[in-house]
Design a protein around this motif. Structure first.
Motif, PDB file in Angstrom:
ATOM      1  N   ASP A  80      17.714  -0.343 -26.414  1.00  0.00           N
ATOM      2  CA  ASP A  80      18.429  -0.897 -25.260  1.00  0.00           C
ATOM      3  C   ASP A  80      18.324  -2.418 -25.221  1.00  0.00           C
ATOM      4  O   ASP A  80      19.311  -3.117 -24.955  1.00  0.00           O
ATOM      5  CB  ASP A  80      17.872  -0.297 -23.971  1.00  0.00           C
ATOM      6  CG  ASP A  80      18.644  -0.758 -22.751  1.00  0.00           C
ATOM      7  OD1 ASP A  80      19.850  -0.470 -22.668  1.00  0.00           O
ATOM      8  OD2 ASP A  80      18.052  -1.449 -21.895  1.00  0.00           O
ATOM      9  N   LEU A  83      20.703  -3.781 -27.917  1.00  0.00           N
ATOM     10  CA  LEU A  83      22.111  -3.686 -27.531  1.00  0.00           C
ATOM     11  C   LEU A  83      22.485  -4.775 -26.533  1.00  0.00           C
ATOM     12  O   LEU A  83      23.597  -5.317 -26.578  1.00  0.00           O
ATOM     13  CB  LEU A  83      22.396  -2.306 -26.929  1.00  0.00           C
ATOM     14  CG  LEU A  83      22.306  -1.111 -27.892  1.00  0.00           C
ATOM     15  CD1 LEU A  83      22.457   0.191 -27.117  1.00  0.00           C
ATOM     16  CD2 LEU A  83      23.342  -1.203 -28.998  1.00  0.00           C
ATOM     17  N   GLU A  87      25.462  -6.865 -28.332  1.00  0.00           N
ATOM     18  CA  GLU A  87      26.734  -6.447 -27.719  1.00  0.00           C
ATOM     19  C   GLU A  87      27.764  -5.971 -28.746  1.00  0.00           C
ATOM     20  O   GLU A  87      28.834  -6.560 -28.913  1.00  0.00           O
ATOM     21  CB  GLU A  87      27.319  -7.602 -26.900  1.00  0.00           C
ATOM     22  CG  GLU A  87      26.448  -8.015 -25.728  1.00  0.00           C
ATOM     23  CD  GLU A  87      27.080  -9.108 -24.882  1.00  0.00           C
ATOM     24  OE1 GLU A  87      27.887  -9.892 -25.443  1.00  0.00           O
ATOM     25  OE2 GLU A  87      26.790  -9.166 -23.690  1.00  0.00           O
ATOM     26  N   MET A  90      31.080  -1.123 -31.271  1.00  0.00           N
ATOM     27  CA  MET A  90      30.883   0.306 -31.544  1.00  0.00           C
ATOM     28  C   MET A  90      29.544   0.463 -32.252  1.00  0.00           C
ATOM     29  O   MET A  90      29.033  -0.483 -32.862  1.00  0.00           O
ATOM     30  CB  MET A  90      32.011   0.871 -32.419  1.00  0.00           C
ATOM     31  CG  MET A  90      31.822   2.330 -32.836  1.00  0.00           C
ATOM     32  SD  MET A  90      33.215   3.009 -33.777  1.00  0.00           S
ATOM     33  CE  MET A  90      34.334   3.379 -32.411  1.00  0.00           C
ATOM     34  N   ALA A  91      28.967   1.660 -32.150  1.00  0.00           N
ATOM     35  CA  ALA A  91      27.749   1.977 -32.887  1.00  0.00           C
ATOM     36  C   ALA A  91      27.996   3.212 -33.735  1.00  0.00           C
ATOM     37  O   ALA A  91      28.778   4.100 -33.364  1.00  0.00           O
ATOM     38  CB  ALA A  91      26.585   2.227 -31.946  1.00  0.00           C
ATOM     39  N   ALA A 103      19.688   6.488 -29.853  1.00  0.00           N
ATOM     40  CA  ALA A 103      20.716   5.459 -29.983  1.00  0.00           C
ATOM     41  C   ALA A 103      21.992   5.886 -29.265  1.00  0.00           C
ATOM     42  O   ALA A 103      22.656   5.063 -28.611  1.00  0.00           O
ATOM     43  CB  ALA A 103      21.001   5.176 -31.452  1.00  0.00           C
ATOM     44  N   SER A 104      22.338   7.166 -29.363  1.00  0.00           N
ATOM     45  CA  SER A 104      23.540   7.657 -28.686  1.00  0.00           C
ATOM     46  C   SER A 104      23.399   7.531 -27.172  1.00  0.00           C
ATOM     47  O   SER A 104      24.333   7.089 -26.479  1.00  0.00           O
ATOM     48  CB  SER A 104      23.806   9.115 -29.070  1.00  0.00           C
ATOM     49  OG  SER A 104      24.055   9.242 -30.452  1.00  0.00           O
ATOM     50  N   CYS A 107      23.481   3.792 -26.114  1.00  0.00           N
ATOM     51  CA  CYS A 107      24.851   3.267 -26.163  1.00  0.00           C
ATOM     52  C   CYS A 107      25.692   3.833 -25.012  1.00  0.00           C
ATOM     53  O   CYS A 107      26.493   3.112 -24.398  1.00  0.00           O
ATOM     54  CB  CYS A 107      25.502   3.608 -27.496  1.00  0.00           C
ATOM     55  SG  CYS A 107      24.859   2.669 -28.896  1.00  0.00           S
ATOM     56  N   ARG A 110      25.294   1.989 -21.869  1.00  0.00           N
ATOM     57  CA  ARG A 110      25.947   0.671 -21.867  1.00  0.00           C
ATOM     58  C   ARG A 110      27.456   0.775 -22.156  1.00  0.00           C
ATOM     59  O   ARG A 110      28.101  -0.236 -22.392  1.00  0.00           O
ATOM     60  CB  ARG A 110      25.267  -0.254 -22.882  1.00  0.00           C
ATOM     61  CG  ARG A 110      23.867  -0.661 -22.449  1.00  0.00           C
ATOM     62  CD  ARG A 110      23.257  -1.692 -23.358  1.00  0.00           C
ATOM     63  NE  ARG A 110      21.989  -2.167 -22.804  1.00  0.00           N
ATOM     64  CZ  ARG A 110      21.858  -3.174 -21.960  1.00  0.00           C
ATOM     65  NH1 ARG A 110      22.945  -3.835 -21.561  1.00  0.00           N
ATOM     66  NH2 ARG A 110      20.680  -3.529 -21.498  1.00  0.00           N
ATOM     67  N   ARG A 111      27.994   1.996 -22.162  1.00  0.00           N
ATOM     68  CA  ARG A 111      29.427   2.230 -22.380  1.00  0.00           C
ATOM     69  C   ARG A 111      29.912   1.681 -23.722  1.00  0.00           C
ATOM     70  O   ARG A 111      31.018   1.155 -23.840  1.00  0.00           O
ATOM     71  CB  ARG A 111      30.252   1.648 -21.226  1.00  0.00           C
ATOM     72  CG  ARG A 111      29.950   2.287 -19.884  1.00  0.00           C
ATOM     73  CD  ARG A 111      30.776   1.682 -18.768  1.00  0.00           C
ATOM     74  NE  ARG A 111      30.473   2.303 -17.493  1.00  0.00           N
ATOM     75  CZ  ARG A 111      31.096   3.378 -16.991  1.00  0.00           C
ATOM     76  NH1 ARG A 111      32.079   3.940 -17.678  1.00  0.00           N
ATOM     77  NH2 ARG A 111      30.752   3.866 -15.814  1.00  0.00           N
ATOM     78  N   ILE A 112      29.053   1.798 -24.725  1.00  0.00           N
ATOM     79  CA  ILE A 112      29.417   1.389 -26.083  1.00  0.00           C
ATOM     80  C   ILE A 112      29.886   2.628 -26.842  1.00  0.00           C
ATOM     81  O   ILE A 112      29.166   3.625 -26.910  1.00  0.00           O
ATOM     82  CB  ILE A 112      28.214   0.745 -26.806  1.00  0.00           C
ATOM     83  CG1 ILE A 112      27.776  -0.522 -26.077  1.00  0.00           C
ATOM     84  CG2 ILE A 112      28.545   0.454 -28.267  1.00  0.00           C
ATOM     85  CD1 ILE A 112      26.429  -1.058 -26.541  1.00  0.00           C
ATOM     86  N   ILE A 114      30.518   5.401 -29.607  1.00  0.00           N
ATOM     87  CA  ILE A 114      29.602   5.870 -30.643  1.00  0.00           C
ATOM     88  C   ILE A 114      30.385   6.694 -31.653  1.00  0.00           C
ATOM     89  O   ILE A 114      31.175   7.574 -31.285  1.00  0.00           O
ATOM     90  CB  ILE A 114      28.484   6.750 -30.054  1.00  0.00           C
ATOM     91  CG1 ILE A 114      27.775   6.032 -28.917  1.00  0.00           C
ATOM     92  CG2 ILE A 114      27.497   7.170 -31.134  1.00  0.00           C
ATOM     93  CD1 ILE A 114      27.232   6.970 -27.873  1.00  0.00           C
TER      94      ILE A 114
END
Length: 389
Positions: A80, A83, A87, A90-91, A103-104, A107, A110-112, A114
């Motif tokens: 976290d 991230l 920033e 995508m991850a 990690a999922s 993410c 943080r609305r990233i 995946i």
């Protein structure tokens, strides 16, 4: 340029992500940021060196004798924090490790978006493999793009309610990595180095004597399971004195202890240190048969025409069973001995498995993944344009 955070924690993750990272490095529109969580530091480093991967951030989470809960907590905090700094747009995660789950989730918070490489694998049993089955099941609802290696994985995801537009069957990136390495081993200098390394640990005639390659490290086999596996190997060594049984023994003490105690004094059983990916590919390429409880080996060995006996009761890779490239025998002494003996003595049975078509891909999985990532970003742009007044 879109920033793609690529998370790796273990050696199998590193191997399977290496072709994706290589493809990202060559892409003019995508920038990879490679994050090592350090779940398997020494073993992952071998892969990093071999595939010349540049690790941009090392989270160094491992501690001696840690529990899964403590590992999960440290991973969440450090991922976290990272991230927040980098920033990414995508991850990408791979497989079913604790790194994937955490990690999922980080993410998602943080609305990233995946992307999950090797998505959709299932056994249907939350305790086998443990804890991987739960890791991948819990990660799936958080994922934006699912990259199952086969139609079996796609079907699993659809049954769980994943929208078809989020799924792209790609083949398995491990075949990409395997083909890359097999090609490199055509270099006489590389082959000579491999031969020298194995000659020192196995014997100068290491590839002149027929041998069976063994791997084993699964948590669900700790204890009685490993005792059964070791006793089966001892039986096979007695039954086939003209064969070697080469076993790179995992560093985990719960693997080392029973293996060394039961097999350490066997003449034709060679217990060797864990091998780097290059050497392991060479061992697979020249063996007669593979005995394993690993996941990736079920995909790799058939790509080299090697029959595989899986020393587990379940597999999240039933495509190999259906195709005839692998056979489930469990961590069961009698079943292991019976199945291995048949393959080593019955040419028809051996050829039926060795010549079966590997269902796990054609070596182009990484490019399919990048194509879908680009489509995703294009869809976002199109959606934003359509939403404008």
């Amino acid at each position: 340029m879109k920033k793609i955070a690529v998370f790796v924690g273990t050696r199998p993750e590193g191997i399977k992500m290496a072709p994706v990272i290589a493809a990202l490095r060559q892409a003019p529109d995508l920038e990879p940021i490679v994050v090592s969580t350090g779940q398997h530091r020494e073993m992952l480093q071998q892969v990093v060196d071999l595939f010349q991967i540049t690790v941009d951030h090392d989270l160094a989470v491992m501690q001696p004798n840690q529990t899964l809960a403590s590992l999960t907590a440290r991973l969440m905090t450090r991922i976290d924090e990272l991230l927040d700094r980098i920033e990414p747009d995508m991850a990408l995660v791979q497989g079913d490790t604790t790194t994937v789950l955490v990690a999922s989730l980080a993410c998602f918070y943080r609305r990233i978006p995946i992307g999950h490489v090797e998505a959709g694998l299932r056994t249907g049993n939350i305790w086998s493999p443990f804890p991987e089955e739960v890791n991948r099941r819990l990660a799936s609802p958080l994922v934006t793009l699912h990259f199952p290696p086969t139609e079996f994985g796609r079907a699993n995801l659809l049954k769980e309610g994943v929208a078809d537009k989020q799924i792209r069957v790609t083949g398995n990136t491990v075949i990409d990595a395997l083909q890359m390495e097999v090609q490199r081993q055509q270099d006489p200098q590389i082959k000579a180095k491999i031969d020298q390394a194995l000659a020192e640990e196995v014997g100068r005639d290491w590839d002149q004597v027929p041998y069976v390659l063994v791997t084993g490290h699964r948590r669900e086999n700790f204890g009685q399971g490993f005792e059964q596996i070791c006793d089966a190997l001892a039986d096979l060594a007695d039954r086939f004195p003209d064969h070697r049984f080469i076993y790179p023994v995992h560093l985990n003490p719960q693997v080392q202890a029973p293996v060394q105690a039961r097999l350490g004094d066997r003449r034709n059983i060679k217990l060797i240190t864990p091998r780097d990916y290059r050497t392991f590919v060479a061992l697979m390429s020249r063996c007669r048969l593979v005995l394993t409880d690993s996941g990736g080996v079920q995909e790799e060995a058939p790509g080299l025409g090697k029959p595989v006996l899986v020393m587990r009761d379940t597999t999240e890779r039933p495509e190999g069973v259906e195709a005839g490239t692998v056979q489930l025998v469990g961590a069961d002494r009698a079943r292991i001995v019976e199945a291995a003996s048949e393959l080593l003595t019955d040419r028809a049975s051996y050829d039926a498995m060795a010549e079966a078509v590997n269902p796990y891909g054609d070596g182009q999985a990484a490019e399919r993944i990048l194509d879908r990532i680009r489509e995703h970003f294009a869809e976002l742009v199109a959606g934003a344009s359509n939403a404008s007044p």
